[in-house]
Structure formats: structure tokens, C-alpha cells
Write a protein that holds these residues in place. Structure first.
Motif, PDB file in Angstrom:
ATOM      1  N   MET A 195     -35.573 -31.185   1.803  1.00 13.86           N
ATOM      2  CA  MET A 195     -36.501 -30.548   0.874  1.00 13.86           C
ATOM      3  C   MET A 195     -36.104 -30.881  -0.565  1.00 13.86           C
ATOM      4  O   MET A 195     -34.951 -30.763  -0.940  1.00 13.86           O
ATOM      5  CB  MET A 195     -36.486 -29.036   1.082  1.00 13.86           C
ATOM      6  CG  MET A 195     -37.463 -28.285   0.195  1.00 13.86           C
ATOM      7  SD  MET A 195     -37.448 -26.501   0.497  1.00 13.86           S
ATOM      8  CE  MET A 195     -35.794 -26.072  -0.041  1.00 13.86           C
ATOM      9  N   LYS A 196     -37.064 -31.297  -1.352  1.00 10.65           N
ATOM     10  CA  LYS A 196     -36.825 -31.664  -2.742  1.00 10.65           C
ATOM     11  C   LYS A 196     -37.038 -30.439  -3.626  1.00 10.65           C
ATOM     12  O   LYS A 196     -38.110 -29.823  -3.616  1.00 10.65           O
ATOM     13  CB  LYS A 196     -37.776 -32.788  -3.150  1.00 10.65           C
ATOM     14  CG  LYS A 196     -37.507 -33.370  -4.527  1.00 10.65           C
ATOM     15  CD  LYS A 196     -38.423 -34.562  -4.764  1.00 10.65           C
ATOM     16  CE  LYS A 196     -38.119 -35.229  -6.092  1.00 10.65           C
ATOM     17  NZ  LYS A 196     -39.000 -36.406  -6.313  1.00 10.65           N
ATOM     18  N   LYS A 197     -36.013 -30.068  -4.382  1.00  7.18           N
ATOM     19  CA  LYS A 197     -36.124 -28.906  -5.255  1.00  7.18           C
ATOM     20  C   LYS A 197     -36.794 -29.298  -6.565  1.00  7.18           C
ATOM     21  O   LYS A 197     -36.371 -30.235  -7.227  1.00  7.18           O
ATOM     22  CB  LYS A 197     -34.743 -28.301  -5.502  1.00  7.18           C
ATOM     23  CG  LYS A 197     -34.147 -27.663  -4.260  1.00  7.18           C
ATOM     24  CD  LYS A 197     -32.873 -26.912  -4.578  1.00  7.18           C
ATOM     25  CE  LYS A 197     -32.340 -26.197  -3.340  1.00  7.18           C
ATOM     26  NZ  LYS A 197     -31.108 -25.427  -3.634  1.00  7.18           N
ATOM     27  N   ILE A 198     -37.831 -28.553  -6.916  1.00  7.63           N
ATOM     28  CA  ILE A 198     -38.632 -28.852  -8.105  1.00  7.63           C
ATOM     29  C   ILE A 198     -38.266 -27.890  -9.220  1.00  7.63           C
ATOM     30  O   ILE A 198     -38.246 -26.669  -9.034  1.00  7.63           O
ATOM     31  CB  ILE A 198     -40.139 -28.749  -7.791  1.00  7.63           C
ATOM     32  CG1 ILE A 198     -40.498 -29.674  -6.624  1.00  7.63           C
ATOM     33  CG2 ILE A 198     -40.960 -29.079  -9.021  1.00  7.63           C
ATOM     34  CD1 ILE A 198     -40.176 -31.138  -6.844  1.00  7.63           C
ATOM     35  N   GLU A 199     -38.015 -28.435 -10.384  1.00  8.12           N
ATOM     36  CA  GLU A 199     -37.536 -27.664 -11.530  1.00  8.12           C
ATOM     37  C   GLU A 199     -38.640 -27.489 -12.564  1.00  8.12           C
ATOM     38  O   GLU A 199     -39.294 -28.444 -12.967  1.00  8.12           O
ATOM     39  CB  GLU A 199     -36.358 -28.418 -12.157  1.00  8.12           C
ATOM     40  CG  GLU A 199     -35.800 -27.810 -13.428  1.00  8.12           C
ATOM     41  CD  GLU A 199     -34.722 -28.695 -14.020  1.00  8.12           C
ATOM     42  OE1 GLU A 199     -33.569 -28.596 -13.556  1.00  8.12           O
ATOM     43  OE2 GLU A 199     -35.031 -29.503 -14.926  1.00  8.12           O
ATOM     44  N   LEU A 200     -38.832 -26.243 -12.998  1.00  9.42           N
ATOM     45  CA  LEU A 200     -39.684 -25.948 -14.150  1.00  9.42           C
ATOM     46  C   LEU A 200     -38.769 -25.792 -15.354  1.00  9.42           C
ATOM     47  O   LEU A 200     -37.926 -24.890 -15.390  1.00  9.42           O
ATOM     48  CB  LEU A 200     -40.496 -24.677 -13.914  1.00  9.42           C
ATOM     49  CG  LEU A 200     -41.398 -24.239 -15.075  1.00  9.42           C
ATOM     50  CD1 LEU A 200     -42.426 -25.318 -15.406  1.00  9.42           C
ATOM     51  CD2 LEU A 200     -42.098 -22.919 -14.746  1.00  9.42           C
ATOM     52  N   LEU A 201     -38.929 -26.673 -16.327  1.00  7.70           N
ATOM     53  CA  LEU A 201     -38.003 -26.768 -17.461  1.00  7.70           C
ATOM     54  C   LEU A 201     -38.686 -26.288 -18.737  1.00  7.70           C
ATOM     55  O   LEU A 201     -39.743 -26.791 -19.119  1.00  7.70           O
ATOM     56  CB  LEU A 201     -37.541 -28.230 -17.611  1.00  7.70           C
ATOM     57  CG  LEU A 201     -36.633 -28.569 -18.786  1.00  7.70           C
ATOM     58  CD1 LEU A 201     -35.355 -27.752 -18.769  1.00  7.70           C
ATOM     59  CD2 LEU A 201     -36.305 -30.068 -18.775  1.00  7.70           C
ATOM     60  N   SER A 202     -38.063 -25.327 -19.388  1.00  8.07           N
ATOM     61  CA  SER A 202     -38.656 -24.694 -20.569  1.00  8.07           C
ATOM     62  C   SER A 202     -37.858 -24.983 -21.833  1.00  8.07           C
ATOM     63  O   SER A 202     -36.635 -25.108 -21.786  1.00  8.07           O
ATOM     64  CB  SER A 202     -38.720 -23.178 -20.368  1.00  8.07           C
ATOM     65  OG  SER A 202     -39.047 -22.504 -21.581  1.00  8.07           O
ATOM     66  N   PRO A 203     -38.546 -25.022 -22.980  1.00  5.49           N
ATOM     67  CA  PRO A 203     -37.813 -25.097 -24.255  1.00  5.49           C
ATOM     68  C   PRO A 203     -37.219 -23.742 -24.608  1.00  5.49           C
ATOM     69  O   PRO A 203     -37.695 -22.692 -24.165  1.00  5.49           O
ATOM     70  CB  PRO A 203     -38.919 -25.479 -25.248  1.00  5.49           C
ATOM     71  CG  PRO A 203     -40.163 -24.863 -24.664  1.00  5.49           C
ATOM     72  CD  PRO A 203     -40.007 -24.987 -23.167  1.00  5.49           C
ATOM     73  N   ALA A 204     -36.176 -23.767 -25.429  1.00  6.07           N
ATOM     74  CA  ALA A 204     -35.578 -22.531 -25.938  1.00  6.07           C
ATOM     75  C   ALA A 204     -35.237 -22.743 -27.404  1.00  6.07           C
ATOM     76  O   ALA A 204     -34.333 -23.518 -27.729  1.00  6.07           O
ATOM     77  CB  ALA A 204     -34.331 -22.160 -25.141  1.00  6.07           C
ATOM     78  N   LYS A 205     -35.954 -22.077 -28.272  1.00  8.93           N
ATOM     79  CA  LYS A 205     -35.670 -22.156 -29.700  1.00  8.93           C
ATOM     80  C   LYS A 205     -34.336 -21.503 -30.021  1.00  8.93           C
ATOM     81  O   LYS A 205     -33.581 -21.973 -30.866  1.00  8.93           O
ATOM     82  CB  LYS A 205     -36.793 -21.474 -30.479  1.00  8.93           C
ATOM     83  CG  LYS A 205     -36.637 -21.494 -31.980  1.00  8.93           C
ATOM     84  CD  LYS A 205     -37.819 -20.813 -32.649  1.00  8.93           C
ATOM     85  CE  LYS A 205     -37.718 -20.867 -34.169  1.00  8.93           C
ATOM     86  NZ  LYS A 205     -38.890 -20.224 -34.821  1.00  8.93           N
ATOM     87  N   ASN A 206     -34.053 -20.402 -29.311  1.00  7.31           N
ATOM     88  CA  ASN A 206     -32.821 -19.656 -29.539  1.00  7.31           C
ATOM     89  C   ASN A 206     -32.473 -18.864 -28.280  1.00  7.31           C
ATOM     90  O   ASN A 206     -33.148 -18.992 -27.249  1.00  7.31           O
ATOM     91  CB  ASN A 206     -32.966 -18.733 -30.755  1.00  7.31           C
ATOM     92  CG  ASN A 206     -34.203 -17.835 -30.663  1.00  7.31           C
ATOM     93  OD1 ASN A 206     -34.566 -17.375 -29.576  1.00  7.31           O
ATOM     94  ND2 ASN A 206     -34.845 -17.590 -31.788  1.00  7.31           N
ATOM     95  N   LEU A 207     -31.433 -18.047 -28.364  1.00  9.92           N
ATOM     96  CA  LEU A 207     -30.966 -17.281 -27.211  1.00  9.92           C
ATOM     97  C   LEU A 207     -32.057 -16.366 -26.676  1.00  9.92           C
ATOM     98  O   LEU A 207     -32.289 -16.298 -25.457  1.00  9.92           O
ATOM     99  CB  LEU A 207     -29.732 -16.462 -27.602  1.00  9.92           C
ATOM    100  CG  LEU A 207     -29.210 -15.458 -26.566  1.00  9.92           C
ATOM    101  CD1 LEU A 207     -28.787 -16.161 -25.287  1.00  9.92           C
ATOM    102  CD2 LEU A 207     -28.042 -14.650 -27.153  1.00  9.92           C
ATOM    103  N   GLU A 208     -32.728 -15.639 -27.550  1.00 13.81           N
ATOM    104  CA  GLU A 208     -33.761 -14.698 -27.112  1.00 13.81           C
ATOM    105  C   GLU A 208     -34.883 -15.407 -26.361  1.00 13.81           C
ATOM    106  O   GLU A 208     -35.317 -14.959 -25.291  1.00 13.81           O
ATOM    107  CB  GLU A 208     -34.330 -13.952 -28.323  1.00 13.81           C
ATOM    108  CG  GLU A 208     -35.400 -12.932 -27.953  1.00 13.81           C
ATOM    109  CD  GLU A 208     -36.105 -12.341 -29.164  1.00 13.81           C
ATOM    110  OE1 GLU A 208     -36.771 -11.297 -28.999  1.00 13.81           O
ATOM    111  OE2 GLU A 208     -36.002 -12.926 -30.265  1.00 13.81           O
ATOM    112  N   VAL A 209     -35.338 -16.523 -26.903  1.00 13.65           N
ATOM    113  CA  VAL A 209     -36.424 -17.274 -26.258  1.00 13.65           C
ATOM    114  C   VAL A 209     -35.944 -17.866 -24.934  1.00 13.65           C
ATOM    115  O   VAL A 209     -36.673 -17.870 -23.940  1.00 13.65           O
ATOM    116  CB  VAL A 209     -36.957 -18.376 -27.196  1.00 13.65           C
ATOM    117  CG1 VAL A 209     -37.994 -19.235 -26.478  1.00 13.65           C
ATOM    118  CG2 VAL A 209     -37.571 -17.758 -28.452  1.00 13.65           C
TER     119      VAL A 209
END
Length: 607
Positions: A1-15
């Protein structure tokens, strides 16, 4: 099974923490220096907190160390890389190959899209060097992605949402030439978002004051299934300058879409936990310049928002009445005081206004004289939706089963969805319950509560004949201790991947020219070890932009204006006596050059 990653930006720690909470499998974040977004820098301390928080969900944190570096900056960049590694980051994203030569920590390295990874040969080279992942150009089609995936073993990351650079990443020097704010060094001034005049070869205006280089925003939520089949394993959202509301909404939307595609047979989730949303994500309600799929299914002409780079938001409907100080709009949406609306006026420009009063179907706002009957009106600030996002009741929780066994000892265990297990063993010195049914019910009730933890108790199983009477306060204390131990166990059992051994394979080009972006002696040495000769340094080396393609772009002005002689445009936007040859902002003029064989346009300094 291939694990699919949802990758998000983070401006800072809170985000970044919000991105994890709303469903991201990984985030990318800038450190104290040398991030491709100089306005999104973060301390190592904050990065450590973010990485630890993500690891509780088996989610990853990537450090964006992806600018070109001068010689006197390399040591500081290497120091940051090692500090970030010690802080727990899972990979480092780089553009400058000099960092490899200078000595990165033993961590996976990702080839930033700024490296211009536009061919199978380049990707194979990076794979052989030791990169674990490559970020492909946004300009790629599904077939181009599939070709890379089927002929290499490297992880494929691809953008699925957010702002689009008109130029190929890593191949834009226009901002640097105009004011020494280099896009390759995180300081792009975004001249592509400005209005331009398009001129023919006799300098006659074909298109006046148009945002012809300002592309719409990327949106591929309807193509996720095809992207997975093409070999993409990391789906990347752009936006390290975006605010927390944007990240919550867009990450939440893609989490929901992706979860509907994952079957746990061919494709599975890359991290743990389930997100319980208290709102309905909607990409139209976050910042957007209208949306495009770019070239994912073939080249299209209508990819620029020539009206301007401001957010358009979501279409409300058309104006059916304009009475100077109020509008009536044909819409089913609820509109409130404080909402922002916009429209495109007769001259083709975006006009915006804030609503200061709503009475029935009458919408009172200023500057509405150009919003004529039949004009499409968009809402670019949705106050009610923003308030929903700010309530922050969305949770990401990990399933846990509790077992309580009564014998000579009382064994209380917790096992999570990833098979992490902890237990507490007590002497059974409690009195036997007089009402076994009530005691069992109380124990189940108290251990079914997870409080403010990252867990969701989906089952409590009680075993044994001699059920003890335990006070509620003691039960709660035992539960808190048990779940804290389980959270600690998750962190203890989290394993980071090691980096690959670095090699020096033969590079695909014998001569290294300016567009290879070599800015320091470490990068120069690296290429020389790979058998190449340095002929030209990066344009930023001496700030020399003569005879340099200031932009290399798949977006073609000739094609957009219906003048392409190779690909027929069924809806030409303009008929001109000659092809577009120049663009000008009134002070500076640039020459356009067309590479029709490869469907690329280049922009050169002219005068």
C-alpha cells in the motif's frame, strides 16, 4: 500500500499546528534564515515544538532551506540544518547543491521545485545523488508526471493548490534585475503581478494596462485520483505567507477529498488520526485569484487573471438592481455587514467594497457605481465563514481502546490505532462493588472520556468477576495518567527516516551556465565532482542580467491573445495586426522571445 501525504505550508508555529489539527500529514516551514519566503522565518525552538506536535500523529515536519547562498552564508545555513535536525525535523528542502558539499546532517533531502526539475534525466540525476524526493514543476501534465514516476524510484511531490508563478521556478530573474530582490533568494517583489502593456514589433499597444503575467491560482482537487495513479505521493499546498484561516480551510478541504479516495489497499493515509470538522471547507471562500488547472490535462489559454492579482473569492451572483447606494444581487447566499464584495468593471479592473449595511435583499456598500445590472459579484471576505474558522472546534483524534481487567491486580491498558500500548497495574485493594452493574457503568463512562487529549476512546472493555468500587476522582486520575503515558509512548516509538548516502554521478550537462544557478564555491565544487565545468555563475553572482532570460515560462502571451500559429485558440481575445513582441510597464521595456517547438516564452531585458 502506498501512503499518500497531504503537505501543508506553515507560516509559523501556530499555523503549522493548525495544519496538523485540520488534517495535514506533513508541513513545511522556514527556519531563522535562507527560506524561499523571507517573510516567513521561524526560530529553531518553534520548529522543535511543531515537529514534536506533529510526531504525536505520525506526521512530519520539513525545513525549507531553499534559497541560493553566497559563500559567506553557507556555514550559517549548515548550522541551521544541523540545529533543525537535532530539533526533530524529518527532511530538509534545498535548492542550492552547495549545501550537500558543505555537509548536511544525515536526514532525507528534498529537491525544491526551485531546482527546476523539468526532465527525467534531471530527476534521475538527483535520485542518484541521494535525494529522497523531488518536487516537480507546476507546469507538468499528468503524462509528464507519470513518465517521471514510472522511470524513477524517487518520491514525487506535486503542487495541488495555491498561487502560481508565471515563470518556471528557479528560472526567474525579473525581480532581481529590477531591484535586486532575487526570487531565488526568497525576496521576490512579484513584478509579474503588476499591470503591463503588450506591444507589437513597431511598439504599438496591443493590450493596455493588463495583468497578463498574473496567473490564476492552482486548484486540482478534482484531479487527485489521477495524480495518485500518475505516481504522486505528496500533494502540496502552496502558501507559506497565507494566514491561519486559509490553511485551516484549504487543508480541511483536501483532507476530506483525499480521505474519500484512500482505500487502504492501493493507497493509504500517511499519518494517524481522524479529523472531526465543525465547518464545511470551501476553497472558493479563501483567498483566490479565480482558479485554473494549468496544464494538467493539456495546455489552455485562459490561465491569467488579467483583471488583477487581488482575491476574487466566491461568486455570489449577478446584480439585478443598482440604486446608487445599494445593490440587489441574485443570490441564495446569506450576506452580512462586514462582508467584502468585488466585481470586474467595464475597463476590466477589479473593484472592491465593504458592505456597511444589509436590509432584506438590499446591500449597502460604497464605490458601487460601476457594478451595473448583470455584473457578476464575488464575495472576497466572508465574515461568517471567518468566524466559523476562528471558533477552532475542529479536532483531530486518534482511536484508542481501553481494557480494564480485575483480578488480584487491576490492569488498565490503552491501545491506539497504531498498536502502541501502555498499561497501569494496581494492587486490587479496593472494596468490592455492591452494585456491580452500576460500578461497571461508572468505570466505562469515566474511561470513555478523553478530555483535551489527542485521543478518542472508541471502546472500553471490562473483564473479571470481582468488579471493584473506585471513586470517580480516582478513575479520572487513572485515565489521565494512562492517556499521558500513551501520548509519551507514541513519541517514543516515532522513528525518523535516515538520509541516503551522497554520491556524485555524472551530471547531464557538461557545461554549467547561468541558469544552473551556481552562486557559491561549494556548489561549484559539487558540479565539478559530477564531471561538469563551470562556465557561468548565477546572475545574482555579479548582478549581471544582460543576455539572460529574465523569465522562462510555459504561459505564452501570443497563445493567450489568440495568435498562436501552432495551437488553435477557439476564442481569441484580441485580433492584432502583428504578434506581441514586447511588454512594458511604462518605464522599462522587455523583449519577448518564443520557443514554439517547446512551447515556452522567454522575456529579456531590452532597454
Amino acid at each position: 500500500m502506498k501512503k499518500i501525504e497531504l503537505l501543508s505550508p506553515a507560516k509559523n508555529l501556530e499555523v503549522g499546528m493548525a495544519a496538523f489539527q485540520y488534517g495535514a500529514d506533513a508541513v513545511y516551514i522556514g527556519g531563522p534564515l535562507f527560506s524561499a519566503r523571507e517573510d516567513a522565518m521561524n526560530s529553531i525552538s518553534d520548529i522543535e515544538k511543531l515537529a514534536k506536535f506533529g510526531h504525536k500523529f505520525n506526521a512530519k515536519t520539513y525545513l525549507a532551506l531553499n534559497t541560493l547562498l553566497y559563500d559567506n552564508e553557507v556555514d550559517d545555513a549548515i548550522k541551521i540544518a544541523h540545529e533543525a535536525y537535532n530539533a526533530g525535523v524529518d527532511a530538509i528542502i534545498i535548492q542550492d547543491l552547495g549545501l550537500i558539499e558543505a555537509g548536511l546532517p544525515p536526514i532525507p533531502i528534498h529537491a525544491s521545485t526551485q531546482m527546476h526539475n523539468d526532465s527525467l534525466e534531471k530527476v534521475k540525476f538527483l535520485e542518484n545523488v541521494g535525494f529522497s524526493r523531488v518536487v516537480l514543476p507546476r507546469e507538468f501534465s499528468l503524462s509528464e508526471i507519470e513518465n517521471i514516476s514510472q522511470n524513477s524510484d524517487i518520491e514525487i511531490e506535486f503542487f495541488v493548490h495555491g498561487a502560481l508563478c508565471v515563470s518556471y521556478s528557479g528560472q526567474c530573474y525579473l525581480s532581481a534585475e529590477r531591484g535586486r530582490r532575487s526570487a531565488n533568494r526568497g525576496a521576490c517583489a512579484q513584478p509579474c503581478r503588476l499591470p503591463w502593456n503588450v506591444l507589437d514589433k513597431s511598439k504599438q499597444i496591443l493590450l493596455e494596462n493588463s495583468h497578463i503575467l498574473s496567473l490564476k491560482d492552482f486548484r486540482l482537487d478534482y484531479e487527485l485520483k489521477n495524480l495518485l495513479k500518475a505516481g504522486v505521493m505528496s500533494l502540496k499546498i502552496e502558501g507559506r505567507l497565507k494566514n491561519i484561516s486559509y490553511v485551516k480551510n484549504i487543508v480541511g478541504h483536501y483532507r476530506q477529498v483525499l480521505d474519500n479516495l484512500l482505500d487502504n489497499k492501493e493507497f493509504g493515509k500517511a499519518s494517524s488520526g481522524k479529523v472531526y470538522f465543525d465547518f464545511s471547507p470551501d476553497p472558493e471562500k479563501s483567498f483566490n485569484r479565480q482558479y485554473t488547472q494549468l496544464n494538467i490535462n493539456g495546455i489552455i489559454a485562459d490561465i491569467a487573471n488579467t483583471a488583477g492579482p487581488k482575491s476574487m473569492g466566491k461568486l455570489l451572483g449577478k446584480t439585478i438592481e443598482n440604486r446608487d447606494n445599494y445593490l440587489t444581487i441574485n443570490t441564495k447566499e446569506k450576506i452580512v455587514t462586514g462582508d467584502g464584495i468585488c466585481w470586474i468593471d467595464k475597463s476590466g479592473k477589479i473593484i472592491g467594497s465593504e458592505i456597511y449595511k444589509v436590509e432584506g435583499n438590499k446591500i449597502y456598500a460604497r464605490r458601487i457605481e460601476t457594478c451595473k445590472t448583470g455584473t457578476e459579484v464575488f464575495r472576497n471576505k466572508d465574515l461568517s465563514f471567518e468566524n466559523e474558522l476562528n471558533r477552532n472546534k475542529t479536532e483531530r483524534l486518534i482511536d484508542v481502546e481501553i481494557g480494564i481487567k480485575f483480578d488480584k491486580h487491576i490492569t488498565i491498558s490503552a491501545t491506539d490505532e497504531d498498536k502502541n500500548r501502555v498499561e497501569i497495574i494496581l494492587e486490587n485493594s479496593f472494596d468490592e462493588a455492591l452494585n456491580v452493574e452500576k460500578a461497571s457503568s461508572t468505570i466505562k463512562e469515566q474511561f470513555s472520556k478523553a478530555g483535551e487529549t489527542i485521543f478518542s476512546i472508541n471502546n472500553v472493555k471490562i473483564e473479571g468477576d470481582e468488579i471493584a468500587f473506585i471513586r470517580i476522582s480516582e478513575l479520572n486520575s487513572l485515565r489521565r495518567d494512562l492517556l499521558q503515558q500513551l501520548e509519551d509512548k507514541r513519541l517514543e516509538n516515532y522513528k525518523r527516516e535516515d538520509g541516503s548516502k551522497i554520491s556524485y554521478p555524472q551530471y547531464i550537462d557538461k557545461e554549467i551556465l547561468h541558469y544552473h544557478n551556481v552562486l557559491n564555491n561549494y556548489a561549484k565544487t559539487f558540479y565539478e565532482k559530477c564531471g561538469s565545468q563551470i562556465v557561468e555563475m548565477a546572475p545574482e553572482f555579479e548582478h549581471n542580467y544582460e543576455n539572460v532570460a529574465l523569465m522562462t515560462t510555459h504561459h505564452c502571451i501570443k497563445y493567450s491573445l489568440g495568435r498562436c500559429t501552432i495551437k488553435y485558440n477557439p476564442k481569441p481575445l484580441i485580433l492584432a495586426p502583428s504578434d506581441p513582441e514586447f511588454i512594458s510597464d511604462g518605464e522599462n521595456t522587455y523583449k519577448l522571445s518564443y520557443d514554439c517547438k517547446n512551447c515556452r516564452m522567454k522575456i529579456f531585458k531590452y532597454e
